[in-house]
Design a protein around this motif. Sequence first.
Motif, mmCIF file in Angstrom:
data_model
loop_
_atom_site.group_PDB
_atom_site.id
_atom_site.type_symbol
_atom_site.label_atom_id
_atom_site.label_comp_id
_atom_site.label_asym_id
_atom_site.label_seq_id
_atom_site.Cartn_x
_atom_site.Cartn_y
_atom_site.Cartn_z
ATOM 1 N N THR A 288 0.909 -1.097 -0.039
ATOM 2 C CA THR A 288 0.085 -0.062 0.003
ATOM 3 C C THR A 288 0.937 1.157 0.153
ATOM 4 O O THR A 288 0.666 2.176 -0.860
ATOM 5 C CB THR A 288 -1.043 0.037 1.096
ATOM 6 O OG1 THR A 288 -1.897 -1.183 1.009
ATOM 7 C CG2 THR A 288 -1.691 1.246 1.298
ATOM 8 N N TRP A 289 1.754 1.155 0.894
ATOM 9 C CA TRP A 289 2.878 2.444 0.982
ATOM 10 C C TRP A 289 3.331 2.811 -0.510
ATOM 11 O O TRP A 289 3.621 3.799 -0.887
ATOM 12 C CB TRP A 289 3.806 2.207 2.098
ATOM 13 C CG TRP A 289 4.863 3.227 2.156
ATOM 14 C CD1 TRP A 289 5.087 4.434 2.111
ATOM 15 C CD2 TRP A 289 6.436 2.897 2.408
ATOM 16 N NE1 TRP A 289 5.968 5.121 2.334
ATOM 17 C CE2 TRP A 289 7.037 3.927 2.445
ATOM 18 C CE3 TRP A 289 7.016 1.715 2.240
ATOM 19 C CZ2 TRP A 289 8.298 4.109 2.631
ATOM 20 C CZ3 TRP A 289 8.290 1.666 2.513
ATOM 21 C CH2 TRP A 289 9.030 3.019 2.544
ATOM 22 N N ARG A 290 4.008 1.708 -0.943
ATOM 23 C CA ARG A 290 4.547 1.770 -2.253
ATOM 24 C C ARG A 290 3.807 2.161 -3.408
ATOM 25 O O ARG A 290 3.939 3.002 -4.178
ATOM 26 C CB ARG A 290 5.314 0.442 -2.727
ATOM 27 C CG ARG A 290 6.562 0.056 -1.832
ATOM 28 C CD ARG A 290 7.869 0.988 -2.329
ATOM 29 N NE ARG A 290 8.899 0.566 -1.614
ATOM 30 C CZ ARG A 290 10.011 1.330 -1.684
ATOM 31 N NH1 ARG A 290 9.965 2.642 -2.022
ATOM 32 N NH2 ARG A 290 11.140 0.828 -1.006
ATOM 33 N N MET A 291 2.435 1.597 -3.300
ATOM 34 C CA MET A 291 1.448 2.327 -4.381
ATOM 35 C C MET A 291 0.964 3.400 -4.006
ATOM 36 O O MET A 291 0.704 4.259 -5.062
ATOM 37 C CB MET A 291 0.312 1.123 -4.217
ATOM 38 C CG MET A 291 0.775 -0.236 -5.034
ATOM 39 S SD MET A 291 -0.492 -1.374 -4.688
ATOM 40 C CE MET A 291 -1.662 -0.970 -6.103
ATOM 41 N N ARG A 292 1.051 4.153 -2.674
ATOM 42 C CA ARG A 292 0.730 5.352 -2.606
ATOM 43 C C ARG A 292 1.588 6.527 -3.250
ATOM 44 O O ARG A 292 1.380 7.609 -3.444
ATOM 45 C CB ARG A 292 0.596 5.736 -1.152
ATOM 46 C CG ARG A 292 -0.698 5.201 -0.366
ATOM 47 C CD ARG A 292 -0.703 5.737 0.982
ATOM 48 N NE ARG A 292 -1.714 4.989 1.932
ATOM 49 C CZ ARG A 292 -1.628 5.168 3.179
ATOM 50 N NH1 ARG A 292 -0.831 5.499 3.903
ATOM 51 N NH2 ARG A 292 -2.921 4.669 3.877
ATOM 52 N N GLU A 293 2.895 5.862 -3.148
ATOM 53 C CA GLU A 293 3.959 6.604 -3.909
ATOM 54 C C GLU A 293 4.125 6.882 -5.409
ATOM 55 O O GLU A 293 4.785 7.186 -5.895
ATOM 56 C CB GLU A 293 5.476 6.302 -3.390
ATOM 57 C CG GLU A 293 5.437 6.381 -2.032
ATOM 58 C CD GLU A 293 7.070 5.946 -1.542
ATOM 59 O OE1 GLU A 293 7.355 4.904 -1.964
ATOM 60 O OE2 GLU A 293 7.549 6.816 -0.245
ATOM 61 N N GLY A 294 2.988 5.945 -5.899
ATOM 62 C CA GLY A 294 2.649 6.211 -7.379
ATOM 63 C C GLY A 294 3.460 4.979 -8.120
ATOM 64 O O GLY A 294 3.251 4.540 -9.383
ATOM 65 N N ALA A 295 3.693 3.999 -7.371
ATOM 66 C CA ALA A 295 4.046 2.553 -8.013
ATOM 67 C C ALA A 295 3.043 1.799 -8.346
ATOM 68 O O ALA A 295 2.005 1.763 -7.565
ATOM 69 C CB ALA A 295 5.233 1.811 -6.893
ATOM 70 N N SER A 296 3.247 1.148 -9.424
ATOM 71 C CA SER A 296 2.154 0.153 -9.807
ATOM 72 C C SER A 296 2.094 -1.115 -8.977
ATOM 73 O O SER A 296 3.289 -1.257 -8.196
ATOM 74 C CB SER A 296 2.331 -0.482 -11.463
ATOM 75 O OG SER A 296 3.650 -1.025 -11.229
ATOM 76 N N LEU A 297 1.251 -2.069 -9.018
ATOM 77 C CA LEU A 297 1.617 -3.280 -7.999
ATOM 78 C C LEU A 297 2.744 -4.152 -8.587
ATOM 79 O O LEU A 297 3.686 -4.719 -7.594
ATOM 80 C CB LEU A 297 0.054 -4.111 -8.366
ATOM 81 C CG LEU A 297 0.235 -5.381 -7.651
ATOM 82 C CD1 LEU A 297 0.366 -5.421 -6.040
ATOM 83 C CD2 LEU A 297 -0.852 -6.359 -7.787
ATOM 84 N N GLY A 298 2.970 -4.089 -9.854
ATOM 85 C CA GLY A 298 4.109 -4.990 -10.413
ATOM 86 C C GLY A 298 5.630 -4.185 -9.661
ATOM 87 O O GLY A 298 6.379 -5.072 -9.354
ATOM 88 N N ALA A 299 5.446 -2.900 -9.574
ATOM 89 C CA ALA A 299 6.809 -2.027 -8.990
ATOM 90 C C ALA A 299 6.827 -2.354 -7.599
ATOM 91 O O ALA A 299 7.830 -2.445 -7.243
ATOM 92 C CB ALA A 299 6.621 -0.538 -9.819
ATOM 93 N N ALA A 300 5.824 -2.144 -7.005
ATOM 94 C CA ALA A 300 5.703 -2.490 -5.665
ATOM 95 C C ALA A 300 6.288 -3.864 -5.302
ATOM 96 O O ALA A 300 6.941 -3.935 -4.129
ATOM 97 C CB ALA A 300 4.391 -2.251 -4.977
ATOM 98 N N LEU A 301 5.750 -5.038 -5.749
ATOM 99 C CA LEU A 301 6.289 -6.239 -5.780
ATOM 100 C C LEU A 301 7.721 -6.381 -5.696
ATOM 101 O O LEU A 301 8.461 -7.002 -5.191
ATOM 102 C CB LEU A 301 5.442 -7.236 -6.411
ATOM 103 C CG LEU A 301 4.138 -7.540 -6.072
ATOM 104 C CD1 LEU A 301 3.334 -8.103 -7.332
ATOM 105 C CD2 LEU A 301 3.832 -8.157 -4.716
ATOM 106 N N GLU A 302 8.274 -5.753 -6.850
ATOM 107 C CA GLU A 302 9.626 -5.672 -7.294
ATOM 108 C C GLU A 302 10.374 -4.862 -6.087
ATOM 109 O O GLU A 302 11.495 -5.528 -5.919
ATOM 110 C CB GLU A 302 9.714 -4.870 -8.776
ATOM 111 C CG GLU A 302 11.237 -5.135 -9.340
ATOM 112 C CD GLU A 302 11.492 -6.494 -9.846
ATOM 113 O OE1 GLU A 302 12.539 -6.882 -9.764
ATOM 114 O OE2 GLU A 302 10.452 -7.168 -10.395
#
Length: 299
Positions: A209-223
């Motif tokens: 959630t934190w990573r996606m709040r920063e604008g990352a896609s789910l794929g990028a957040a998982l990466e």
Amino acid sequence: MCGIVGLFLKDPKLEGELGAMLASMLCVMTDRGPDSAGFAVYGAGGKDKVKLSLRAAKGYDFQALAAGLSIPADGLPSVTARGTHAIIEIPSPREAAVRAFLAERHPEVAIVGTGARMEIFKEVGLPSSVAETFGLATMRGTHGIGHTRMATESAVTTAGAHPFSTGADQCLVHNGSLSNHNALRRTLKREGVVIETENDSEVAAGYLTWRMREGASLGAALEAGLKDLDGFFTFVVGTENGFGVLRDPIACKPAVMAETDQYVAFGSEYRALVDLPGINRAKVFEPEPATVYFWERAQ
């Protein structure tokens, strides 16, 4: 040891069967996690509406709660009660006010998840009982994920059951253990991510959630999680329109996937997939370690 399953439909003709297919997969994983179970289903959503997945004690009067949320301009909120849970649909602009109202006036009611399409249900007990209590087999939707838990690091409670959701239409199920979840929990709390349990899996959900709040896609957040999450894990994640899978760099936990023109399916073991339609023609494979798999439907 836990069991996780996931199903992402490519073929809209199967949407009416999503719940029945997911229920079958979930129940097969009983011996990997007999103490509690849960699932998330992504079904239809109303325009400018948000669904609150609520949990309370057995016998709670969710209809009366909904009546207390009614205002003349909007009328009575839509409410569907299932066992100890209920889905209440309200106008999106009212979400913050409703959250504040529940926290102040009804602390006995927990918000399990929110989103335009996501509905979450989880409870202590055998997966078959949980699926039956909430009527999983009757549910329709585009994709869903599920979890059967064998608690090894925290108490057997409904709050500790999966899936965990810390963001709108985003939830996660996890098989494994994180070694740095306490440090991450402190970081996430400083960043305003609400973590309510001691379960390391909720920390993983909060991290995404934190990573996606920063604008990352789910794929990028998982990466990014491959660098920041220490331990062994397999994640299956749902978003409003997507479905993702990630295993740790040594692929410690078992996992298998199957893909056809109609669906993508995930199971901790192949036996969770054997009753799916056309499985004999599916591309069956073990997801690679440290590799993000992600599917998304057009909005």
